[in-house]
Design an enzyme around this catalytic site. Sequence first.
Site, PDB file in Angstrom:
ATOM      1  N   CYS A  32       2.683   7.954  -1.658  1.00  0.00           N
ATOM      2  CA  CYS A  32       3.511   7.991  -0.249  1.00  0.00           C
ATOM      3  C   CYS A  32       4.779   7.746  -1.414  1.00  0.00           C
ATOM      4  O   CYS A  32       4.937   8.318  -1.668  1.00  0.00           O
ATOM      5  CB  CYS A  32       3.088   6.968   0.583  1.00  0.00           C
ATOM      6  SG  CYS A  32       3.378   5.398   0.200  1.00  0.00           S
ATOM      7  N   ASN A  35       6.014   3.994  -2.363  1.00  0.00           N
ATOM      8  CA  ASN A  35       4.322   3.168  -2.856  1.00  0.00           C
ATOM      9  C   ASN A  35       4.504   1.616  -2.125  1.00  0.00           C
ATOM     10  O   ASN A  35       3.958   0.767  -3.025  1.00  0.00           O
ATOM     11  CB  ASN A  35       4.771   2.730  -4.181  1.00  0.00           C
ATOM     12  CG  ASN A  35       2.987   2.592  -4.665  1.00  0.00           C
ATOM     13  OD1 ASN A  35       2.586   2.338  -5.662  1.00  0.00           O
ATOM     14  ND2 ASN A  35       1.610   2.853  -4.628  1.00  0.00           N
ATOM     15  N   CYS A  48       4.460   1.183   1.325  1.00  0.00           N
ATOM     16  CA  CYS A  48       2.981   0.639   2.423  1.00  0.00           C
ATOM     17  C   CYS A  48       1.947   1.171   2.595  1.00  0.00           C
ATOM     18  O   CYS A  48       1.030   1.198   2.446  1.00  0.00           O
ATOM     19  CB  CYS A  48       4.112   1.684   3.746  1.00  0.00           C
ATOM     20  SG  CYS A  48       6.264  -0.192   4.115  1.00  0.00           S
ATOM     21  N   ARG A  49       1.966   2.540   2.774  1.00  0.00           N
ATOM     22  CA  ARG A  49       1.076   3.217   3.439  1.00  0.00           C
ATOM     23  C   ARG A  49      -0.316   3.742   1.695  1.00  0.00           C
ATOM     24  O   ARG A  49      -1.373   3.485   2.396  1.00  0.00           O
ATOM     25  CB  ARG A  49       1.051   5.071   3.785  1.00  0.00           C
ATOM     26  CG  ARG A  49       2.296   4.643   5.364  1.00  0.00           C
ATOM     27  CD  ARG A  49       2.489   5.779   5.535  1.00  0.00           C
ATOM     28  NE  ARG A  49       3.723   6.663   4.671  1.00  0.00           N
ATOM     29  CZ  ARG A  49       4.638   7.649   4.892  1.00  0.00           C
ATOM     30  NH1 ARG A  49       4.234   8.535   5.735  1.00  0.00           N
ATOM     31  NH2 ARG A  49       6.148   8.250   4.042  1.00  0.00           N
ATOM     32  N   SER A  50       0.596   3.761   0.918  1.00  0.00           N
ATOM     33  CA  SER A  50      -0.307   3.921  -0.137  1.00  0.00           C
ATOM     34  C   SER A  50      -1.087   2.946  -0.797  1.00  0.00           C
ATOM     35  O   SER A  50      -1.924   3.145  -0.595  1.00  0.00           O
ATOM     36  CB  SER A  50       0.139   5.199  -1.524  1.00  0.00           C
ATOM     37  OG  SER A  50       1.520   4.376  -1.825  1.00  0.00           O
ATOM     38  N   ASP A  96       4.669   6.691   8.626  1.00  0.00           N
ATOM     39  CA  ASP A  96       5.798   6.223   7.179  1.00  0.00           C
ATOM     40  C   ASP A  96       5.627   4.197   8.986  1.00  0.00           C
ATOM     41  O   ASP A  96       6.675   4.754   9.777  1.00  0.00           O
ATOM     42  CB  ASP A  96       6.411   5.920   6.950  1.00  0.00           C
ATOM     43  CG  ASP A  96       7.148   5.286   5.913  1.00  0.00           C
ATOM     44  OD1 ASP A  96       6.473   3.633   5.991  1.00  0.00           O
ATOM     45  OD2 ASP A  96       7.925   5.330   5.443  1.00  0.00           O
TER      46      ASP A  96
END
Length: 156
Positions: free
Chosen positions: A8, A11, A13-15, A129
Amino acid sequence: MTRVLFVCMGNICRSPMAEGILRKLLLERGLEQQFEVDSAGTGDWHTDEAADRRTQHVLSKRGANFQHSARQINSADVDGFDHIFVMDLDNLRTLERRFPEHRGKFRLVMGEASEGLGISPFNIAEVPDPFYGDLSDFEKVYGMLEGALTAFLDSQ
């Protein structure tokens, strides 16, 4: 060993959420020894930071939390990982610009689940995001990623 990397922007939140979810799914299926899982960001502004507290909260609530230190993707990652899943088109374009020799290696993580989640293959499915949202946005992202990663594992 199958090597999977999630990417993401920062690095945090999402990943790392995707990494925690896949680690949990692999553990539940007894497959953790067959996979290496990691995550990275396209940018370096959060290097060495822990995952966002909301990411940690959602992962902990579901038994998927792990020690995380944010980092930026590098050429060794691109060369070494079998699957590199990105969260949105911006991440995809950034990686294709930085690593043009590997253009076909980067895929949207939600592309893995388009049929199973009832998403038309003609629509691009991105993981939004949640950084500027609230905890409910992180919960929604968890659900999206869990569905996509379950579909990915089922296809292996």
